[in-house]
Design a protein around this motif. Structure first.
Motif, PDB file in Angstrom:
ATOM      1  N   TRP A  20       0.828  -1.207   0.000  1.00 58.88           N
ATOM      2  CA  TRP A  20       0.000   0.000   0.000  1.00 58.88           C
ATOM      3  C   TRP A  20       0.860   1.254   0.000  1.00 58.88           C
ATOM      4  O   TRP A  20       0.492   2.256  -0.639  1.00 58.88           O
ATOM      5  CB  TRP A  20      -0.922   0.007   1.213  1.00 58.88           C
ATOM      6  CG  TRP A  20      -2.097  -0.926   1.099  1.00 58.88           C
ATOM      7  CD1 TRP A  20      -2.299  -2.093   1.768  1.00 58.88           C
ATOM      8  CD2 TRP A  20      -3.214  -0.769   0.227  1.00 58.88           C
ATOM      9  NE1 TRP A  20      -3.481  -2.687   1.375  1.00 58.88           N
ATOM     10  CE2 TRP A  20      -4.074  -1.895   0.425  1.00 58.88           C
ATOM     11  CE3 TRP A  20      -3.596   0.194  -0.706  1.00 58.88           C
ATOM     12  CZ2 TRP A  20      -5.268  -2.061  -0.257  1.00 58.88           C
ATOM     13  CZ3 TRP A  20      -4.793   0.035  -1.401  1.00 58.88           C
ATOM     14  CH2 TRP A  20      -5.616  -1.074  -1.172  1.00 58.88           C
ATOM     15  N   ALA A  21       1.989   1.214   0.661  1.00 60.03           N
ATOM     16  CA  ALA A  21       2.871   2.382   0.688  1.00 60.03           C
ATOM     17  C   ALA A  21       3.408   2.712  -0.698  1.00 60.03           C
ATOM     18  O   ALA A  21       3.672   3.881  -1.012  1.00 60.03           O
ATOM     19  CB  ALA A  21       4.024   2.141   1.656  1.00 60.03           C
ATOM     20  N   GLN A  22       3.562   1.677  -1.537  1.00 62.68           N
ATOM     21  CA  GLN A  22       4.093   1.893  -2.883  1.00 62.68           C
ATOM     22  C   GLN A  22       3.023   2.314  -3.883  1.00 62.68           C
ATOM     23  O   GLN A  22       3.351   2.730  -5.006  1.00 62.68           O
ATOM     24  CB  GLN A  22       4.773   0.614  -3.383  1.00 62.68           C
ATOM     25  CG  GLN A  22       6.078   0.295  -2.701  1.00 62.68           C
ATOM     26  CD  GLN A  22       6.741  -0.940  -3.299  1.00 62.68           C
ATOM     27  OE1 GLN A  22       6.296  -1.483  -4.306  1.00 62.68           O
ATOM     28  NE2 GLN A  22       7.816  -1.392  -2.675  1.00 62.68           N
ATOM     29  N   VAL A  23       1.757   2.230  -3.521  1.00 63.16           N
ATOM     30  CA  VAL A  23       0.673   2.529  -4.469  1.00 63.16           C
ATOM     31  C   VAL A  23       0.803   3.928  -5.079  1.00 63.16           C
ATOM     32  O   VAL A  23       0.736   4.073  -6.313  1.00 63.16           O
ATOM     33  CB  VAL A  23      -0.711   2.343  -3.806  1.00 63.16           C
ATOM     34  CG1 VAL A  23      -1.816   2.986  -4.651  1.00 63.16           C
ATOM     35  CG2 VAL A  23      -1.013   0.865  -3.623  1.00 63.16           C
ATOM     36  N   PRO A  24       0.994   5.002  -4.287  1.00 63.75           N
ATOM     37  CA  PRO A  24       1.113   6.330  -4.915  1.00 63.75           C
ATOM     38  C   PRO A  24       2.267   6.421  -5.899  1.00 63.75           C
ATOM     39  O   PRO A  24       2.135   7.034  -6.978  1.00 63.75           O
ATOM     40  CB  PRO A  24       1.327   7.266  -3.715  1.00 63.75           C
ATOM     41  CG  PRO A  24       0.775   6.525  -2.545  1.00 63.75           C
ATOM     42  CD  PRO A  24       1.057   5.085  -2.813  1.00 63.75           C
ATOM     43  N   VAL A  25       3.412   5.804  -5.559  1.00 64.97           N
ATOM     44  CA  VAL A  25       4.570   5.849  -6.464  1.00 64.97           C
ATOM     45  C   VAL A  25       4.267   5.100  -7.756  1.00 64.97           C
ATOM     46  O   VAL A  25       4.586   5.575  -8.858  1.00 64.97           O
ATOM     47  CB  VAL A  25       5.813   5.253  -5.762  1.00 64.97           C
ATOM     48  CG1 VAL A  25       7.000   5.228  -6.718  1.00 64.97           C
ATOM     49  CG2 VAL A  25       6.150   6.055  -4.511  1.00 64.97           C
ATOM     50  N   ARG A  26       3.652   3.910  -7.617  1.00 63.02           N
ATOM     51  CA  ARG A  26       3.313   3.138  -8.819  1.00 63.02           C
ATOM     52  C   ARG A  26       2.327   3.906  -9.703  1.00 63.02           C
ATOM     53  O   ARG A  26       2.461   3.914 -10.927  1.00 63.02           O
ATOM     54  CB  ARG A  26       2.719   1.786  -8.422  1.00 63.02           C
ATOM     55  CG  ARG A  26       3.729   0.786  -7.899  1.00 63.02           C
ATOM     56  CD  ARG A  26       3.173  -0.634  -7.957  1.00 63.02           C
ATOM     57  NE  ARG A  26       1.939  -0.774  -7.195  1.00 63.02           N
ATOM     58  CZ  ARG A  26       1.902  -1.116  -5.910  1.00 63.02           C
ATOM     59  NH1 ARG A  26       3.046  -1.340  -5.253  1.00 63.02           N
ATOM     60  NH2 ARG A  26       0.751  -1.226  -5.269  1.00 63.02           N
ATOM     61  N   PHE A  27       1.331   4.535  -9.088  1.00 64.44           N
ATOM     62  CA  PHE A  27       0.340   5.291  -9.855  1.00 64.44           C
ATOM     63  C   PHE A  27       0.987   6.448 -10.616  1.00 64.44           C
ATOM     64  O   PHE A  27       0.725   6.640 -11.812  1.00 64.44           O
ATOM     65  CB  PHE A  27      -0.757   5.819  -8.923  1.00 64.44           C
ATOM     66  CG  PHE A  27      -1.949   4.930  -8.808  1.00 64.44           C
ATOM     67  CD1 PHE A  27      -1.805   3.590  -8.458  1.00 64.44           C
ATOM     68  CD2 PHE A  27      -3.220   5.401  -9.057  1.00 64.44           C
ATOM     69  CE1 PHE A  27      -2.906   2.753  -8.349  1.00 64.44           C
ATOM     70  CE2 PHE A  27      -4.333   4.580  -8.948  1.00 64.44           C
ATOM     71  CZ  PHE A  27      -4.181   3.256  -8.595  1.00 64.44           C
ATOM     72  N   LEU A  28       1.808   7.211  -9.926  1.00 64.46           N
ATOM     73  CA  LEU A  28       2.437   8.367 -10.571  1.00 64.46           C
ATOM     74  C   LEU A  28       3.367   7.934 -11.695  1.00 64.46           C
ATOM     75  O   LEU A  28       3.404   8.553 -12.773  1.00 64.46           O
ATOM     76  CB  LEU A  28       3.201   9.185  -9.529  1.00 64.46           C
ATOM     77  CG  LEU A  28       2.340   9.956  -8.523  1.00 64.46           C
ATOM     78  CD1 LEU A  28       3.210  10.583  -7.436  1.00 64.46           C
ATOM     79  CD2 LEU A  28       1.526  11.032  -9.241  1.00 64.46           C
TER      80      LEU A  28
END
Length: 461
Positions: free
Chosen positions: A336-344
């Motif tokens: 879940w912590a990586q979700v914003p990075v993956r999305f961007l």
């Protein structure tokens, strides 16, 4: 110099329904974000977050917005067909309509298929396609093409169903909804084999028919429509044989999506009512020039972004593996912590891919130096006059559309793995291979493109 979104936005007629353009962009954008979120990638393969965390399946009641796109399609197809009918001076109207509507859809799709087919062949020939992750990627990347196949059917059936709508109004929609309910009765109560596949037509055509009603201003009580649809969807899921998720889940015996069910139709009805309730406030927002320019720009590349968004997502995970960054357990804290990075990162890569392939989405008549280019005003006497096809081309265009539909749906089912081994999948009741599906799609596209343009069309007025 090409015409920009700013140029097109500046000449938007006051009569244009801008909210429909916003719904088209927003629905595809929501689907893209949903796919990025649901992909649960690990070293063992590609799974579905909703299967890992079943309570999250309730999110599909907001994220499964593909019915909105088909609703918008019905609205746009009705206006497009009527406009073409007013301007056509004899000749087969059907072929002209099919060709005009499919050009912008098929060109970027076939380019996408060509690039990924070449990639899959290269991987297989040089030994890079046998891994678990790569094999899953070659299966996954074509799955969203089902939407394009169904949309082709919507286009092909617009003229007869629009005539039915003009005669029967809401009764035409009710008939399609009743047919969808009857199919589910045959499926679940009667156990009739293959009956369920009829709802690929009835469910999506019913939603599409709501777009015709919208075009004629006949959705006057959207709140009641939303409430009725939501109540029906809740009751069907709670007391019927329908799962909670409004998207397909791996290994499930019954899917609301493939084939679609009466529960998905109820879901679509409530979504249509809900978006119609937002129409007035959104209209004031869209009147702002900066907002409208962004909507115009996004509309010009929406299909390209949809086609390539999974490619961008897979590239993010491939880069992670290539850099030696461990893939965290799906749905864990690190994941879940990586979700914003993956999305961007996926969004940035999608923008790069859109920049590379957007030219194939632009209609031929809208390219620089072509007649009819927005931003190049012409007088009524000198305006570009489109052509309508010669006699007999309607059947040829219809056959081409059917072949494209079967080819795209077949490719969605087979994926691009095992191209050289003759890997096949079942399309309704018949086996199909990826090369055969690609052949049908290309052959159909050629038939549509060569449907002819010999008769001139006069301008209205």
């Amino acid at each position: 110099m090409g015409v920009t979104a700013k140029d097109i936005a500046a000449v938007t007629p006051a009569t244009r329904d801008r909210y429909v353009d916003l719904l088209r962009v927003a629905s595809l954008g929501t689907v893209i974000a949903g796919h990025w979120l649901m992909a649960a990638v690990s070293r063992d393969g590609i799974g579905n977050l909703l299967a890992v965390v079943p309570p999250l399946q309730v999110l599909t009641w907001a994220l499964q917005v593909m019915p909105v796109f088909f609703f918008v399609g019905g609205f746009s197809h009705a206006l497009s067909y009527r406009s073409l009918a007013r301007r056509t001076d004899g000749g087969p109207l059907y072929a002209a309509f099919l060709r005009a509507r499919l050009q912008r859809l098929l060109r970027p799709t076939l380019v996408f298929v060509a690039v990924w087919t070449a990639t899959a062949l290269a991987a297989q020939l040089f030994g890079g396609g046998g891994g678990r992750l790569s094999g899953a990627a070659f299966r996954l990347v074509t799955q969203p093409l089902w939407f394009i196949g169904i949309y082709l059917a919507m286009v092909a059936l617009t003229p007869p169903l629009l005539r039915l709508h003009e005669r029967c109004g809401w009764a035409a929609f009710a008939g399609l909804a009743a047919a969808a309910a009857a199919v589910d009765l045959l499926r679940f109560a009667g156990g009739v084999p293959y009956a369920e596949f009829l709802n690929f037509a009835f469910v999506w055509l019913a939603v599409h028919q709501l777009g015709f009603l919208r075009a004629d201003g006949r959705i006057r009580r959207p709140g009641a429509l939303a409430a009725a649809g939501l109540a029906a969807a809740v009751a069907l899921v709670a007391y019927g044989p329908y799962p909670l998720s409004m998207v397909g889940m791996p290994g499930e015996k019954v899917s609301n999506m493939a084939p679609p069910t009466l529960a998905l139709l109820a879901h679509g009805i409530w979504l249509v009512g809900a978006v119609e309730l937002l129409r007035a406030p959104a209209g004031a927002w869209l009147a702002r020039p900066r907002v409208w320019r962004r909507v115009v720009a996004a509309n010009g590349v929406a299909m390209t972004a949809f086609l390539w968004h999974l490619t961008a997502m897979l590239a993010v995970y491939a880069a992670q593996l290539g850099l030696g960054i461990a893939l965290p357990e799906p749905a864990g804290a690190a994941w879940w912590a990586q979700v914003p990075v993956r999305f961007l990162t996926a969004a940035a890569l999608t923008c790069v891919l859109v920049g590379l392939f957007r030219r194939f989405e632009a209609p031929a008549a809208s390219r620089p130096g072509r007649p009819g280019r927005p931003g190049r005003p012409t007088s009524a006497g000198s305006a570009s006059r489109p052509s309508s096809p010669p006699p007999g081309s309607g059947a040829r265009a219809a056959l081409g559309t059917v072949l494209c539909l079967l080819g795209v749906l077949g490719l969605s089912s087979t994926g691009l793995g095992g191209l050289l081994e003759g890997h096949s999948a079942t399309l309704i009741a018949f086996p199909v291979t990826a090369p055969a599906a690609i052949g049908m799609a290309i052959g159909g596209w050629l038939l549509v493109e060569r449907s002819g343009t010999s008769r001139r069309v006069r301008l209205g007025g």
